[in-house]
Design a protein around this motif. Structure first.
Motif, PDB file in Angstrom:
ATOM      1  N   ASP A  38       0.691  -1.091  -0.135  1.00 37.20           N
ATOM      2  CA  ASP A  38       0.069  -0.111   0.008  1.00 37.20           C
ATOM      3  C   ASP A  38       0.923   1.344  -0.073  1.00 37.20           C
ATOM      4  O   ASP A  38       0.483   2.104  -0.462  1.00 37.20           O
ATOM      5  CB  ASP A  38      -0.775   0.006   1.244  1.00 37.20           C
ATOM      6  CG  ASP A  38      -1.850  -0.968   1.157  1.00 37.20           C
ATOM      7  OD1 ASP A  38      -2.118  -1.564  -0.028  1.00 37.20           O
ATOM      8  OD2 ASP A  38      -2.715  -1.117   2.108  1.00 37.20           O
ATOM      9  N   HIS A  39       2.009   1.210   0.847  1.00 34.84           N
ATOM     10  CA  HIS A  39       2.743   2.267   0.800  1.00 34.84           C
ATOM     11  C   HIS A  39       4.091   2.266  -0.086  1.00 34.84           C
ATOM     12  O   HIS A  39       4.996   3.202   0.126  1.00 34.84           O
ATOM     13  CB  HIS A  39       3.400   2.674   2.271  1.00 34.84           C
ATOM     14  CG  HIS A  39       1.994   2.894   3.180  1.00 34.84           C
ATOM     15  ND1 HIS A  39       1.446   3.969   3.266  1.00 34.84           N
ATOM     16  CD2 HIS A  39       1.450   2.128   4.035  1.00 34.84           C
ATOM     17  CE1 HIS A  39       0.340   3.859   4.059  1.00 34.84           C
ATOM     18  NE2 HIS A  39       0.477   2.822   4.584  1.00 34.84           N
ATOM     19  N   GLY A  40       4.063   1.175  -0.992  1.00 36.59           N
ATOM     20  CA  GLY A  40       5.270   1.255  -1.945  1.00 36.59           C
ATOM     21  C   GLY A  40       6.581   1.081  -1.624  1.00 36.59           C
ATOM     22  O   GLY A  40       7.501   1.521  -2.034  1.00 36.59           O
ATOM     23  N   PHE A  41       6.783   0.457  -0.509  1.00 35.98           N
ATOM     24  CA  PHE A  41       8.186  -0.095  -0.152  1.00 35.98           C
ATOM     25  C   PHE A  41       8.475  -1.656  -0.343  1.00 35.98           C
ATOM     26  O   PHE A  41       9.604  -1.969   0.197  1.00 35.98           O
ATOM     27  CB  PHE A  41       8.522   0.637   1.103  1.00 35.98           C
ATOM     28  CG  PHE A  41       7.900   0.169   2.419  1.00 35.98           C
ATOM     29  CD1 PHE A  41       8.504  -1.010   3.336  1.00 35.98           C
ATOM     30  CD2 PHE A  41       6.741   0.735   2.873  1.00 35.98           C
ATOM     31  CE1 PHE A  41       7.681  -1.519   4.252  1.00 35.98           C
ATOM     32  CE2 PHE A  41       5.876   0.398   3.853  1.00 35.98           C
ATOM     33  CZ  PHE A  41       6.571  -0.747   4.660  1.00 35.98           C
ATOM     34  N   THR A  42       7.500  -2.358  -1.037  1.00 35.83           N
ATOM     35  CA  THR A  42       7.772  -3.629  -1.333  1.00 35.83           C
ATOM     36  C   THR A  42       9.275  -4.025  -1.889  1.00 35.83           C
ATOM     37  O   THR A  42      10.009  -4.977  -1.561  1.00 35.83           O
ATOM     38  CB  THR A  42       6.641  -4.360  -2.001  1.00 35.83           C
ATOM     39  OG1 THR A  42       5.379  -4.034  -1.420  1.00 35.83           O
ATOM     40  CG2 THR A  42       6.870  -5.975  -1.981  1.00 35.83           C
ATOM     41  N   GLY A  43       9.493  -3.130  -2.605  1.00 31.56           N
ATOM     42  CA  GLY A  43      10.845  -3.114  -3.621  1.00 31.56           C
ATOM     43  C   GLY A  43      11.941  -3.136  -2.808  1.00 31.56           C
ATOM     44  O   GLY A  43      13.012  -3.716  -3.361  1.00 31.56           O
TER      45      GLY A  43
ATOM     46  N   ALA B 159       8.058   1.214  14.101  1.00 37.80           N
ATOM     47  CA  ALA B 159       9.230   1.955  14.991  1.00 37.80           C
ATOM     48  C   ALA B 159      10.432   1.583  13.837  1.00 37.80           C
ATOM     49  O   ALA B 159      11.344   2.617  13.694  1.00 37.80           O
ATOM     50  CB  ALA B 159       9.474   1.835  16.238  1.00 37.80           C
ATOM     51  N   GLU B 160      10.831   0.550  13.875  1.00 32.75           N
ATOM     52  CA  GLU B 160      12.183   0.117  13.077  1.00 32.75           C
ATOM     53  C   GLU B 160      12.216   0.564  11.851  1.00 32.75           C
ATOM     54  O   GLU B 160      13.033   1.032  11.000  1.00 32.75           O
ATOM     55  CB  GLU B 160      12.376  -1.612  13.169  1.00 32.75           C
ATOM     56  CG  GLU B 160      12.417  -1.877  14.592  1.00 32.75           C
ATOM     57  CD  GLU B 160      12.255  -3.252  14.983  1.00 32.75           C
ATOM     58  OE1 GLU B 160      11.619  -3.836  13.943  1.00 32.75           O
ATOM     59  OE2 GLU B 160      12.254  -3.819  16.051  1.00 32.75           O
ATOM     60  N   LEU B 161      10.836   0.426  11.176  1.00 37.37           N
ATOM     61  CA  LEU B 161      10.933   0.817   9.695  1.00 37.37           C
ATOM     62  C   LEU B 161      11.004   2.331   9.629  1.00 37.37           C
ATOM     63  O   LEU B 161      11.755   3.056   8.681  1.00 37.37           O
ATOM     64  CB  LEU B 161       9.670   0.476   9.063  1.00 37.37           C
ATOM     65  CG  LEU B 161       9.273  -1.042   8.634  1.00 37.37           C
ATOM     66  CD1 LEU B 161       7.690  -1.269   8.441  1.00 37.37           C
ATOM     67  CD2 LEU B 161      10.148  -1.398   7.616  1.00 37.37           C
ATOM     68  N   ALA B 162      10.547   3.136  10.398  1.00 40.80           N
ATOM     69  CA  ALA B 162      10.715   4.522  10.508  1.00 40.80           C
ATOM     70  C   ALA B 162      12.092   5.018  10.923  1.00 40.80           C
ATOM     71  O   ALA B 162      12.716   5.902  10.233  1.00 40.80           O
ATOM     72  CB  ALA B 162       9.609   5.303  11.439  1.00 40.80           C
ATOM     73  N   GLY B 168       7.662   6.819   6.884  1.00 44.14           N
ATOM     74  CA  GLY B 168       7.317   7.734   7.946  1.00 44.14           C
ATOM     75  C   GLY B 168       6.544   7.119   9.018  1.00 44.14           C
ATOM     76  O   GLY B 168       5.521   6.358   8.695  1.00 44.14           O
ATOM     77  N   LEU B 169       6.768   7.463  10.369  1.00 47.12           N
ATOM     78  CA  LEU B 169       6.149   6.615  11.455  1.00 47.12           C
ATOM     79  C   LEU B 169       4.720   6.854  11.482  1.00 47.12           C
ATOM     80  O   LEU B 169       3.755   6.161  11.702  1.00 47.12           O
ATOM     81  CB  LEU B 169       6.868   7.014  12.752  1.00 47.12           C
ATOM     82  CG  LEU B 169       6.185   6.288  14.038  1.00 47.12           C
ATOM     83  CD1 LEU B 169       6.309   4.813  13.836  1.00 47.12           C
ATOM     84  CD2 LEU B 169       6.532   6.874  15.376  1.00 47.12           C
ATOM     85  N   THR B 170       4.207   8.266  11.117  1.00 46.91           N
ATOM     86  CA  THR B 170       2.819   8.528  11.107  1.00 46.91           C
ATOM     87  C   THR B 170       2.121   8.091   9.888  1.00 46.91           C
ATOM     88  O   THR B 170       0.782   7.977  10.016  1.00 46.91           O
ATOM     89  CB  THR B 170       2.731  10.272  11.003  1.00 46.91           C
ATOM     90  OG1 THR B 170       3.336  10.538  10.029  1.00 46.91           O
ATOM     91  CG2 THR B 170       3.261  10.746  12.214  1.00 46.91           C
ATOM     92  N   THR B 171       2.667   7.527   9.091  1.00 44.21           N
ATOM     93  CA  THR B 171       1.902   6.752   7.901  1.00 44.21           C
ATOM     94  C   THR B 171       2.054   5.561   8.104  1.00 44.21           C
ATOM     95  O   THR B 171       1.064   4.814   7.876  1.00 44.21           O
ATOM     96  CB  THR B 171       3.043   7.180   6.590  1.00 44.21           C
ATOM     97  OG1 THR B 171       3.219   8.499   6.348  1.00 44.21           O
ATOM     98  CG2 THR B 171       2.233   6.410   5.399  1.00 44.21           C
ATOM     99  N   VAL B 172       3.216   4.886   8.487  1.00 50.60           N
ATOM    100  CA  VAL B 172       3.064   3.446   8.757  1.00 50.60           C
ATOM    101  C   VAL B 172       2.453   2.854   9.977  1.00 50.60           C
ATOM    102  O   VAL B 172       1.988   1.816  10.156  1.00 50.60           O
ATOM    103  CB  VAL B 172       4.484   2.893   8.736  1.00 50.60           C
ATOM    104  CG1 VAL B 172       5.532   3.031  10.015  1.00 50.60           C
ATOM    105  CG2 VAL B 172       4.640   1.243   8.283  1.00 50.60           C
ATOM    106  N   LEU B 173       2.649   3.537  11.030  1.00 53.67           N
ATOM    107  CA  LEU B 173       1.971   3.138  12.362  1.00 53.67           C
ATOM    108  C   LEU B 173       0.275   2.882  12.118  1.00 53.67           C
ATOM    109  O   LEU B 173       0.080   1.681  12.560  1.00 53.67           O
ATOM    110  CB  LEU B 173       2.466   4.029  13.478  1.00 53.67           C
ATOM    111  CG  LEU B 173       1.972   3.392  14.888  1.00 53.67           C
ATOM    112  CD1 LEU B 173       2.683   2.154  15.167  1.00 53.67           C
ATOM    113  CD2 LEU B 173       2.194   4.393  15.988  1.00 53.67           C
TER     114      LEU B 173
END
Lengths: 97, 216
Positions: A38-43, B159-162, B168-173
């Motif tokens: 969904d957020h386009g970081f699969t790659g 948190a680790e991805l951010a 960004g954390l506010t997007t992924v969380l």
């Protein structure tokens, strides 16, 4: 129920799940994979070589059979390693530092 | 929720690996307290059940699936330290033998799915006090701990991805918590079903039932 019977039944259920049910598991992306898509970081993800990559047992052409064989092998492997872990921990506890 | 290689920066991989290694080392030193004669044969059986269950993805909404993490289940059955070790063992085998989860990120995956799940579950079992000596009480705690353990893993992964600069954390969380709020319900259903089954046939094998602290 005797402990040996209980452990045997638990292992049988695990083998049933790993070898008989898993070929029919949902093929949809899991939660993290969905979010990555969904957020386009699969790659950004990379994969590495492994004996049974992606739960497809090498040399088995039928996809469901390959998954079943991988599930059986993996279930037996972690059972053996778990039992080995117990033996290791018990041996260590017999010789406290 | 197995993170593949490439999602996390080398710095985040290093920090999470050190944290996971420390937690696993401590768990190994404490696990022998939990390893009475009854529970020794259960390690293999629990590891096998967690591994096999993780292969059975169940569908949730929106073309997405989830699978058991197993830390709450293993902790209720075996205690936090053995439970942590068993789930870490499964994660290690999945990464090395099945390329399910990366190698450099194995520490992060162990931290998220084994260490946090076991600690969260044990905190809830302890907090429940005598409630867990009753079947309904223990199953209730197991259900809540299952759901919270999945949400904790999703939060840590976000948190680790951010921190890695991947997103960004506010997007992924919110995304991670939203999808895993549903997967966590599946985790709770499976955990309660297994614990209820073991309680029915061999209640003495459910370590989390005992309110008394594990002797050390």
């Amino acid at each position: 129920m005797r402990l040996g019977v209980f452990v045997g039944l638990a292992l049988a259920v695990a083998i049933g799940l790993g070898a008989a049910v898993s070929p029919f598991a949902s093929p949809q992306p899991d939660g993290l994979e969905r979010v990555a898509e969904d957020h386009g970081f699969t790659g950004a993800g990379t994969s590495h070589a492994a004996p049974v990559a992606d739960y497809a047992f090498p040399g088995v052409t039928d996809e469901k059979a390959a998954t079943a064989a991988a599930g059986l092998a993996g279930t037996l492997l972690v059972f053996a390693l778990g039992a080995g872990l117990a033996v290791t921990l018990r041996r260590r506890s017999g010789h406290p530092a | 929720m197995h993170i593949p290689d490439g999602f996390l920066s080398s710095e985040v991989c290093a920090v999470t690996s050190v944290a996971a290694a420390g937690a696993i080392g401590y768990a190994a030193s404490r696990a022998r307290d939990e390893l009475d004669e009854r529970r020794a044969p259960l390690l293999g059986a629990t590891a096998a059940l967690v591994f096999a269950s993780q292969m059975v993805n169940f569908p949730i909404a929106g073309g997405t699936s989830g699978h058991l993490l197993g830390a709450a289940l293993a902790t209720v059955l075996l205690g936090p330290w053995l439970g942590m070790l068993v789930v870490a063992l499964v994660l290690g085998v999945q990464a090395v033998a099945f390329a399910d989860g990366g190698i450099a990120v194995l520490g992060a995956n162990v931290l998220n799915m084994a260490v946090l799940g076991a600690l969260v579950t044990q905190a809830m079992l302890t907090g429940a006090g005598a409630l867990r000596e009753r079947t309904a009480g223990l199953l209730g705690v197991a259900a809540v701990a299952s759901w919270v353990s999945v949400m904790a893993a999703a939060t840590a992964t976000s948190a680790e991805l951010a921190a890695s600069g991947t997103i960004g954390l506010t997007t992924v969380l919110p995304s991670m918590l939203g999808v895993h709020a549903l997967i966590g319900v599946g985790e709770a259903v499976i955990t309660v079903a297994v614990v209820a089954t073991v309680l029915a046939v061999r209640p003495d094998l459910v370590g989390g039932r005992r309110a008394a602290p594990v002797p050390s």
